[in-house]
Write an enzyme that holds these catalytic residues in place. Structure first.
Site, PDB file in Angstrom:
ATOM      1  N   ASP A  87       0.842  -1.196   0.000  1.00 53.80           N
ATOM      2  CA  ASP A  87       0.000   0.000   0.000  1.00 53.80           C
ATOM      3  C   ASP A  87       0.876   1.246   0.000  1.00 53.80           C
ATOM      4  O   ASP A  87       1.668   1.465   0.915  1.00 53.80           O
ATOM      5  CB  ASP A  87      -0.905   0.018   1.241  1.00 53.80           C
ATOM      6  CG  ASP A  87      -1.825   1.234   1.250  1.00 53.80           C
ATOM      7  OD1 ASP A  87      -2.900   1.157   0.630  1.00 53.80           O
ATOM      8  OD2 ASP A  87      -1.457   2.257   1.873  1.00 53.80           O
TER       9      ASP A  87
ATOM     10  N   TYR B 217       2.443   9.907  -0.247  1.00 51.07           N
ATOM     11  CA  TYR B 217       3.498   9.357   0.608  1.00 51.07           C
ATOM     12  C   TYR B 217       4.892   9.652   0.064  1.00 51.07           C
ATOM     13  O   TYR B 217       5.880   9.442   0.769  1.00 51.07           O
ATOM     14  CB  TYR B 217       3.345   7.836   0.750  1.00 51.07           C
ATOM     15  CG  TYR B 217       2.074   7.360   1.395  1.00 51.07           C
ATOM     16  CD1 TYR B 217       1.177   8.240   2.001  1.00 51.07           C
ATOM     17  CD2 TYR B 217       1.751   6.007   1.391  1.00 51.07           C
ATOM     18  CE1 TYR B 217       0.000   7.792   2.582  1.00 51.07           C
ATOM     19  CE2 TYR B 217       0.582   5.542   1.978  1.00 51.07           C
ATOM     20  CZ  TYR B 217      -0.292   6.439   2.556  1.00 51.07           C
ATOM     21  OH  TYR B 217      -1.451   5.980   3.130  1.00 51.07           O
TER      22      TYR B 217
ATOM     23  N   LYS C 190      -2.816   5.732  -4.521  1.00 51.21           N
ATOM     24  CA  LYS C 190      -3.998   6.566  -4.279  1.00 51.21           C
ATOM     25  C   LYS C 190      -3.895   7.934  -4.939  1.00 51.21           C
ATOM     26  O   LYS C 190      -2.814   8.504  -5.079  1.00 51.21           O
ATOM     27  CB  LYS C 190      -4.205   6.755  -2.763  1.00 51.21           C
ATOM     28  CG  LYS C 190      -4.183   5.466  -1.966  1.00 51.21           C
ATOM     29  CD  LYS C 190      -4.414   5.730  -0.485  1.00 51.21           C
ATOM     30  CE  LYS C 190      -4.105   4.508   0.349  1.00 51.21           C
ATOM     31  NZ  LYS C 190      -2.656   4.314   0.555  1.00 51.21           N
TER      32      LYS C 190
ATOM     33  N   HIS D 101      -8.026   8.955  -2.366  1.00 53.16           N
ATOM     34  CA  HIS D 101      -7.439   8.984  -1.016  1.00 53.16           C
ATOM     35  C   HIS D 101      -8.381   9.606   0.017  1.00 53.16           C
ATOM     36  O   HIS D 101      -8.513   9.104   1.132  1.00 53.16           O
ATOM     37  CB  HIS D 101      -6.117   9.756  -1.065  1.00 53.16           C
ATOM     38  CG  HIS D 101      -5.151   9.378   0.006  1.00 53.16           C
ATOM     39  ND1 HIS D 101      -3.792   9.439  -0.163  1.00 53.16           N
ATOM     40  CD2 HIS D 101      -5.326   8.940   1.271  1.00 53.16           C
ATOM     41  CE1 HIS D 101      -3.169   9.053   0.937  1.00 53.16           C
ATOM     42  NE2 HIS D 101      -4.093   8.755   1.832  1.00 53.16           N
TER      43      HIS D 101
END
Length: 284
Positions: free
Chosen positions: A45, A50, A75, A108
């Site tokens: 994931d 990120y 996402k 997201h």
């Protein structure tokens, strides 16, 4: 270790235990993902936000594991909602990952009235783009993250495909049972982020007592509790010992009584993130 799986509403088989990569960046991020893959994790994931999609893609290639055996989730960030913005953001994620397709692509965070003049349409436009990318084979499964029933209801008025997954904050002390029940009625699999309540589970007397009884750690008890709710869990760690420990949750089962004791724990570890008011946060 025999990994257990769950079947999504589109027929995809997904491991109940995956590997989260939030804050796993640079060489440390590559090393942690490699360690997870070497030990049997097959669901990864990540997210554009990120800032580690490149590291995740690098680790998958370095692992030598066939691409089709690894499920990669990424996402769409909440500021890129809309049809063209989604297509562009996805192309950038695909480039950073350096793959031909992603296995699961999620919105997201949903648009909301504070940030979009027509939040329902912003979500719907992003979803339409994702449906087209799914039809083109560049996304295998499409889903959402942090969607409440109000966001799902609005989305489903225009969607052709029901989301396969809704990834939400789900942990002892904050597990959103109303959202979970709503998703399950629609056949949407729930996935847990922050399963250890940002570390707040450690030191909890109830969880420590249960862990001692089963001869497990508090982390293992929490992860087991998540998957016994038929919820996918994606703990993150850069510690080899913790990466290995998290795998040891398929050789025991919590009793109905212990499940309920954990269900009933008072609020703890809540992130303060709410989908209908971002970017504001509420404090505990």
């Amino acid at each position: 270790m025999a990994m257990h799986h769950i079947t999504l509403n589109d027929g995809t088989h997904v491991p109940l235990l995956g590997f989260g990569t939030y804050k796993a960046t640079k060489e440390e991020g590559i090393a942690s993902v490699l360690a997870a893959l070497e030990r049997g994790y097959r669901l990864l994931d990540t997210a554009a936000k990120y800032d580690n999609e490149e590291q995740v893609g690098t680790a998958v290639r370095r692992s030598g594991i066939p691409r089709e055996e690894v499920l990669i989730t990424t996402k769409l960030w909440r500021e890129n909602l809309g049809y063209q913005q989604t297509k562009q953001a996805f192309a950038e994620s695909l480039h950073r990952l350096d793959v031909d397709y992603v296995d699961l692509y999620l919105i997201h965070w949903p648009a909301n009235a504070k940030n979009y003049s027509n939040w329902q349409q912003a979500n719907a436009d992003a979803w339409r783009a994702m449906e087209e990318l799914h039809a083109d084979g560049r996304i295998r499964s499409i889903g959402v993250s942090n969607f409440w029933p109000e966001h799902l209801e609005a989305l489903l008025q225009q969607a052709k495909i029901i989301p396969s997954i809704n990834q939400i904050e789900f942990h002892p002390g904050y597990w959103q049972p109303q959202v979970v029940d709503y998703c399950k009625r629609l056949g949407i699999t729930v996935e847990s982020w922050s399963p250890l309540a940002r570390g707040k589970v450690f030191g909890n007397e109830v969880l420590e007592t249960i862990a001692k009884y089963y001869g497990k750690t508090v982390s293992q008890i929490c992860l087991r509790w998540v998957i016994q709710h038929d919820v996918v869990v994606i703990p993150k760690s850069t510690s080899i010992a913790r990466i290995e420990e998290n795998l040891e949750i398929f050789d025991f089962e919590l009793s109905a009584e212990d499940m309920q004791r954990i269900n009933d724990l008072p609020q703890m570890g809540f992130s303060g993130e709410l989908p209908n008011i971002w970017p504001d946060r509420v404090t505990q």
